[in-house]
Design a protein around this motif. Structure first.
Motif, PDB file in Angstrom:
ATOM      1  N   TYR A   1      29.185  41.546  38.082  1.00  0.00           N
ATOM      2  CA  TYR A   1      28.881  41.435  39.502  1.00  0.00           C
ATOM      3  C   TYR A   1      29.102  42.798  40.146  1.00  0.00           C
ATOM      4  O   TYR A   1      30.163  43.409  39.979  1.00  0.00           O
ATOM      5  CB  TYR A   1      29.789  40.389  40.157  1.00  0.00           C
ATOM      6  N   LEU A   2      28.107  43.284  40.863  1.00  0.00           N
ATOM      7  CA  LEU A   2      28.211  44.568  41.537  1.00  0.00           C
ATOM      8  C   LEU A   2      28.441  44.332  43.022  1.00  0.00           C
ATOM      9  O   LEU A   2      27.659  43.639  43.677  1.00  0.00           O
ATOM     10  CB  LEU A   2      26.934  45.391  41.327  1.00  0.00           C
TER      11      LEU A   2
ATOM     12  N   GLY B   1      34.059  37.372  51.044  1.00  0.00           N
ATOM     13  CA  GLY B   1      33.634  36.072  50.515  1.00  0.00           C
ATOM     14  C   GLY B   1      32.923  36.188  49.189  1.00  0.00           C
ATOM     15  O   GLY B   1      33.177  35.410  48.268  1.00  0.00           O
ATOM     16  N   SER B   2      32.051  37.157  49.055  1.00  0.00           N
ATOM     17  CA  SER B   2      31.310  37.299  47.798  1.00  0.00           C
ATOM     18  C   SER B   2      32.213  37.775  46.669  1.00  0.00           C
ATOM     19  O   SER B   2      32.069  37.340  45.529  1.00  0.00           O
ATOM     20  CB  SER B   2      30.118  38.242  47.977  1.00  0.00           C
ATOM     21  N   ILE B   3      33.162  38.625  46.976  1.00  0.00           N
ATOM     22  CA  ILE B   3      34.105  39.083  45.948  1.00  0.00           C
ATOM     23  C   ILE B   3      34.998  37.929  45.515  1.00  0.00           C
ATOM     24  O   ILE B   3      35.240  37.732  44.321  1.00  0.00           O
ATOM     25  CB  ILE B   3      34.923  40.288  46.438  1.00  0.00           C
TER      26      ILE B   3
ATOM     27  N   ALA C   1      33.171  47.337  41.946  1.00  0.00           N
ATOM     28  CA  ALA C   1      33.124  47.399  43.405  1.00  0.00           C
ATOM     29  C   ALA C   1      33.484  48.788  43.901  1.00  0.00           C
ATOM     30  O   ALA C   1      34.247  49.510  43.256  1.00  0.00           O
ATOM     31  CB  ALA C   1      34.092  46.374  43.993  1.00  0.00           C
ATOM     32  N   THR C   2      32.943  49.119  45.060  1.00  0.00           N
ATOM     33  CA  THR C   2      33.308  50.379  45.688  1.00  0.00           C
ATOM     34  C   THR C   2      34.685  50.249  46.338  1.00  0.00           C
ATOM     35  O   THR C   2      35.103  49.172  46.724  1.00  0.00           O
ATOM     36  CB  THR C   2      32.265  50.777  46.758  1.00  0.00           C
ATOM     37  N   HIS C   3      35.371  51.379  46.427  1.00  0.00           N
ATOM     38  CA  HIS C   3      36.674  51.424  47.098  1.00  0.00           C
ATOM     39  C   HIS C   3      36.489  51.099  48.574  1.00  0.00           C
ATOM     40  O   HIS C   3      35.612  51.646  49.235  1.00  0.00           O
ATOM     41  CB  HIS C   3      37.279  52.837  47.014  1.00  0.00           C
ATOM     42  N   ASN C   4      37.299  50.187  49.088  1.00  0.00           N
ATOM     43  CA  ASN C   4      37.451  49.957  50.522  1.00  0.00           C
ATOM     44  C   ASN C   4      38.800  49.275  50.706  1.00  0.00           C
ATOM     45  O   ASN C   4      39.518  49.046  49.730  1.00  0.00           O
ATOM     46  CB  ASN C   4      36.267  49.158  51.119  1.00  0.00           C
TER      47      ASN C   4
ATOM     48  N   PRO D   1      42.114  43.562  39.074  1.00  0.00           N
ATOM     49  CA  PRO D   1      41.015  42.822  38.487  1.00  0.00           C
ATOM     50  C   PRO D   1      39.626  43.399  38.781  1.00  0.00           C
ATOM     51  O   PRO D   1      38.664  43.071  38.103  1.00  0.00           O
ATOM     52  CB  PRO D   1      41.153  41.433  39.088  1.00  0.00           C
ATOM     53  N   LEU D   2      39.541  44.286  39.769  1.00  0.00           N
ATOM     54  CA  LEU D   2      38.249  44.898  40.075  1.00  0.00           C
ATOM     55  C   LEU D   2      38.137  46.255  39.399  1.00  0.00           C
ATOM     56  O   LEU D   2      39.119  46.986  39.279  1.00  0.00           O
ATOM     57  CB  LEU D   2      38.090  45.090  41.583  1.00  0.00           C
TER      58      LEU D   2
END
Length: 131
Positions: free
Chosen positions: A18-19, A29-31, A43-46, A60-61
């Motif tokens: 999952y990207l 929500g999607s994560i 995932a990108t850092h935020n 986990p990401l």
């Protein structure tokens, strides 16, 4: 485009990776859904993704810079290396087990019970609420 809830879940179970390339926390929500489906997530850092990963050495990401080179390298690494995939899957499973609705409900129930000096979650029965 928009997808119904059950369609989103069905599609998540059919993918391996999952990207999640987002700039803002509003994408949580999607994560959460992808974590619940125990899918590998790049995932990108935020603020949100850093918070999710803060207590884990691995995942986990799988976090990346918003840069095509970094993204490509991480996707290639994950697809090519089964041991790294397994490491992240274990981290996802650990995260999900700690942050499941059942676990969180139990923790909240036990906290309130201790504060109110009432029964524990394990000894809960509906009659407790009738006191």
């Amino acid at each position: 485009g928009f997808k119904e809830e059950q369609d989103q879940t069905k599609e998540l179970h059919s993918i391996d990776l999952y990207l999640a390339f987002f700039k803002h926390r509003s994408s949580s929500g999607s994560i959460a859904r992808a974590l619940g489906a125990k899918r590998l997530i790049i995932a990108t850092h935020n603020d949100l993704t850093n918070e999710i990963n803060k207590n884990y050495k691995t995942g986990p990401l799988i976090l990346v810079k918003p840069d095509i080179t970094d993204i490509t390298e991480k996707v290639s690494l994950i697809l090519a290396n089964k041991s790294i995939r397994s490491l992240y899957i274990k981290s996802i499973e650990s995260y999900v087990s700690i942050h499941s609705c059942d676990n969180m409900s139990k923790s909240i129930f036990d906290l309130y019970s201790r504060v109110l000096n009432k029964t524990s979650y394990e000894n809960y029965s509906p009659s407790v609420l009738k006191r």
